[in-house]
Design an enzyme around this catalytic site. Structure first.
Site, PDB file in Angstrom:
ATOM      1  N   HIS A 152      -9.129  -5.139  -9.678  1.00 37.22           N
ATOM      2  CA  HIS A 152     -10.242  -4.509  -9.486  1.00 37.22           C
ATOM      3  C   HIS A 152     -10.609  -4.634  -8.077  1.00 37.22           C
ATOM      4  CE1 HIS A 152     -10.744  -6.028 -13.523  1.00 37.22           C
ATOM      5  NE2 HIS A 152     -11.054  -4.845 -14.003  1.00 37.22           N
TER       6      HIS A 152
HETATM    7  S1  FES Z   1     -11.508  -7.947  -9.043  1.00 38.84           S
HETATM    8 FE1  FES Z   1     -11.536  -7.936 -11.233  1.00 38.84          FE
HETATM    9  S2  FES Z   1     -10.859  -9.941 -12.016  1.00 38.84           S
HETATM   10 FE2  FES Z   1     -10.403  -9.866  -9.813  1.00 38.84          FE
END
Ligand code: FES
Length: 198
Positions: A152
């Site tokens: 993410h």
């Molecule tokens: S940014 Fe989502 S788990 Fe690390």
């Protein structure tokens, strides 16, 4: 036989019978509690402290061990890496590590007992993925050394402090740890703990 004598006899019988049943009941009930107070050898081993010898850990290198089922990273940071900690402070969500993500003795910009040596649980505080170690600024992902979580896109500095406006809300966790000697770290124990047994 008087009425009074019968009543007393019955009362004694009932009292004895109740006490006996109560005793048997207590014996059955107590067994599972006693078992649950005594963790199995496997459970004790899973929570046991882990030793890491860093004698051969070179500057800039990372070694990973497992403690309580989680990856714990030990990084020997270079002086150049440590210099970046002040440079990035203005871009971080919690530069002073005010959130309880580390023991008190690691609440400093290094997030460590000894400045160069970072000991940290290698798990992103967003959804628990394992970030990548980026010892050098790497085109487009990080302008400074640190950690990058690819799923993410959360960025952390080289102390595991998260940048502002990232999916991850908190700095990564620094576990309790202590130095048994200059080269031997015990992960899972605070300074002063377990030394009598050593
Ligand atoms: S940014 Fe989502 S788990 Fe690390």
């Amino acid at each position: 036989m008087s009425k009074e004598g019968v009543d007393v006899g019955k009362r004694r019988f009932l009292t004895t019978a109740t006490a006996a049943v109560g005793g048997v009941g207590a014996a059955f009930v107590a067994t599972p509690f006693i078992k649950s107070w005594m963790p199995s050898a496997r459970a004790r081993a899973a929570g046991a402290p882990v030793e890491v010898n860093i004698a051969a850990l070179e500057e800039g290198a990372l070694v990973s061990v497992t403690w309580r089922g989680k990856p714990v990273w030990v990084v020997r940071r270079t002086p150049e890496m440590l210099e970046t900690l002040d440079e990035v402070a203005g871009e971080l969500a919690d530069p002073d590590s005010k959130a309880e993500q580390q023991p008190e003795y690691c609440q400093n910009k290094y997030r460590s007992i000894k400045e160069p040596v970072l000991v940290m649980v290698g798990i992103c505080t967003h959804l628990g993925c394992s970030p990548k170690y980026r010892p050098e600024a790497s085109g487009g992902q990080l302008d400074y050394p640190g950690f990058f979580c690819p799923c993410h896109g959360s960025h952390y500095d080289i102390s595991g402090r998260v940048y502002a406006s990232q999916p991850a809300p908190l700095n990564m966790v620094v576990p309790p740890h202590r130095y048994e000697s200059d080269d031997l770290i015990v992960v899972g124990e605070d300074p002063g703990q377990g030394e009598e047994a050593a």
